[in-house]
Scaffold this active site. Structure first.
Site, PDB file in Angstrom:
ATOM      1  CB  SER A 170     -13.633 -75.716  39.688  1.00 29.27           C
ATOM      2  OG  SER A 170     -12.479 -76.403  39.349  1.00 29.27           O
ATOM      3  CG  HIS A 228     -10.487 -75.132  41.942  1.00 24.72           C
ATOM      4  ND1 HIS A 228     -11.290 -76.226  41.898  1.00 24.72           N
ATOM      5  CD2 HIS A 228     -10.391 -74.776  43.252  1.00 24.72           C
ATOM      6  CE1 HIS A 228     -11.661 -76.550  43.137  1.00 24.72           C
ATOM      7  NE2 HIS A 228     -11.136 -75.672  43.971  1.00 24.72           N
ATOM      8  CG  ASP A 270     -12.718 -76.988  47.066  1.00 23.05           C
ATOM      9  OD1 ASP A 270     -13.000 -77.046  48.270  1.00 23.05           O
ATOM     10  OD2 ASP A 270     -11.919 -76.161  46.587  1.00 23.05           O
TER      11      ASP A 270
END
Ligand SMILES: C[S@@+](CC[C@H](N)C(=O)[O-])C[C@H]1O[C@@H](n2cnc3c(N)ncnc32)[C@H](O)[C@@H]1O
Lengths: 197, 276
Positions: A18, A45, A138
């Site tokens: 991310s 992401h 996540d």
């Protein structure tokens, strides 16, 4: 013998990243050995409604072409795949992709947990999971699933991460086999590649 | 998510019960997402395991509607993939209207109706809404009720507006709704000629023929066998030279009847039926 205790049992590599992971990813992709055998499945992401651009940006530097898989496309050796914007990316038991627009998970779609967990289910001990820099949790649960099913887990060294929340969350939840800087991850992949000759 | 507790054998038993008791067939839904849906239902209703869900389904027929509503994925947007809607307005619909005075459209898997309202707005801006006959279907009756009401959470309108701007509509999206009690109430005259119907793509019959079918982000929940079966029905539901549109990350190239279509626009996943 190299530094890493690897063999050729692995069938796929899955990478989650991310905030702050883009540079690391491009570095990895641009330093892969030629003819790298294993498919690399990436869930990063990204901006939700920018459909194009990202995959091209990654492709420019990459040794292998990066593509966003279509729904039900088979996972092939020697390919790099990127979860498309605004879809969750799963791997099914027959080793093909499925996309879905389910609710966000961990505020994310694509969610790294979903990609990692389904890969863990499909590949079991034949999977290597790599978690990179990122600002949320996540991927932590997904890394745990990989470990629980006998796969190999690698986290980017938090000291090197722009934002270390993601690798740290994974390390807190499960055992991580190797904590490595990007350079070392590249070394790892090179050594891994040698096992497939 | 804790997925380890739902096993494939659980899912097999579950889909069998649903097929026997209710005549809906989820056997060939894509495993990964179906499994997550079931896991989610177990958590939502605090069922300790799949057997408890099966028991409830056997004992409580009203619960089945809720089940359908929870097992399906209804996430949608207005003007999703704006470039697709531009293509539709600038090329596809004008093309259909070259040879016809009217246009018949089927939204298969319309969910809460955002796609249908988008179509209606597009057609109104083209001054063609009167010439369109639209049928919108979904397997999920409660989502169809929501679609009929056309009242969407205000917080969703941000994204819808952005998509509309990228679509380059001729007005503002706010021309088409008013705000009431935190909801965006879409102008009901947009859909006064839309027929909303419950229809199951898996077990349902071919009920009409259309110039244009949108079936976007529906078949991604099916495995490839089922995709093939449903595509045959969609093919049968099209007039020759009619158009089929699927989601931007779906593809027809692997399907059995691919040779009965040509690709009109690969980026936007627009296909044209060229063979019966
Ligand atoms: C993700 S939504 C797609 C909405 C819209 N077409 C879009 O692309 O934004 C998927 C819809 O397919 C419906 N669906 C799932 N299985 C179906 C079936 N067997 N028959 C008809 N509709 C189905 C679901 O209820 C859900 O509303």
């Amino acid at each position: 013998m190299g530094r890493f205790n690897v063999n050729n049992q692995y069938k796929a590599i899955v990478i989650g990243g991310s905030a702050g992971s883009f540079q690391g990813i491009t570095k990895i992709l641009s330093n892969l050995p030629d003819n790298f055998q294993l498919p690399i499945i990436m869930c990063l992401h990204r901006l939700k409604h920018v459909r194009n651009g990202f995959v091209e940006a990654l492709s420019i530097k990459s040794i292998m072409e990066v593509t966003e898989p279509y729904d039900k496309q088979s996972v092939k050796r020697g390919k790099v795949y990127l979860a498309p914007a605004n879809y969750h990316l799963s791997v099914e038991l027959g080793q093909y992709f499925s996309l879905s627009t389910e609710e966000m998970v961990n505020n994310s779609r694509p969610s790294i947990d979903i990609t990692l967990e389904t890969c863990a289910y499909a590949y079991r001990q034949r999977l290597i999971g790599i978690i990179l820099s990122g600002a949320n949790k996540d991927g932590a649960m997904g890394m745990k699933r990989i470990k629980d099913r006998g796969g190999l887990t690698i986290a980017q060294d938090p000291a090197e991460c722009m934002i270390d929340t993601m690798p740290k969350a994974a390390m807190a939840l499960t055992e991580i086999d190797y904590t490595l800087k990007i350079e070392e991850i590249i070394q790892f992949l090179i050594e891994l590649h040698k096992q497939y000759k | 998510m804790h997925m380890q507790d739902v096993e494939i054998s659980d899912l097999r038993r579950l889909t069998k019960v649903i097929l026997d008791e209710y005549d809906y067939d989820f056997t060939n839904y894509a495993m990964s997402s179906f499994r997550r849906r079931i896991q989610r239902i177990l958590e939502l209703y605090k069922f300790g395991n799949v057997n408890m869900l099966i028991k409830r389904l056997k004992e409580d027929r009203e619960f089945f509607d809720e089940f359908i509503s929870e097992v399906t994925v209804n996430v949608t947007e207005m003007f999703r993939d704006p470039s697709f809607w531009r293509e539709l307005r600038d090329h596809i619909i004008p093309n259909i209207l070259l040879n016809h005075n009217t246009i018949s459209i089927w939204h298969a898997g319309c969910s809460s109706g955002e796609e249908v309202f988008s179509m209606a707005i597009l057609l109104r801006e083209m001054k063609m809404l009167d010439k369109a006959k639209i049928i919108a279907t979904d397997i999920d009756t409660s989502i169809l009720d929501r679609a009929r009401r056309g009242a969407y959470p205000i917080k969703n309108m941000d994204l819808n507006e952005k998509n509309y701007i990228r679509f380059q509509g001729s007005g503002k999206l706010s021309d088409y709704y008013k705000e009431e009690n935190g909801k965006a109430m879409l102008d009901p005259s947009l859909v006064e000629n839309v027929s909303w119907r419950q229809h199951d793509l898996v077990k349902g019959i071919v009920f009409n023929k259309f110039d244009l079918i949108l079936c976007r982000n529906v078949m991604i929940y099916f495995n490839q066998n089922l995709q093939n079966e449903v595509l045959k029905k969609l093919h049968e539901s099209l007039f020759k030279y009619g158009y089929l549109v699927i989601g931007s990350k779906e593809s027809l190239i692997w399907c059995e009847i691919a040779n009965k279509f040509i690709v009109v626009n690969n980026e936007e996943k627009i296909y044209k039926k060229i063979k019966d």
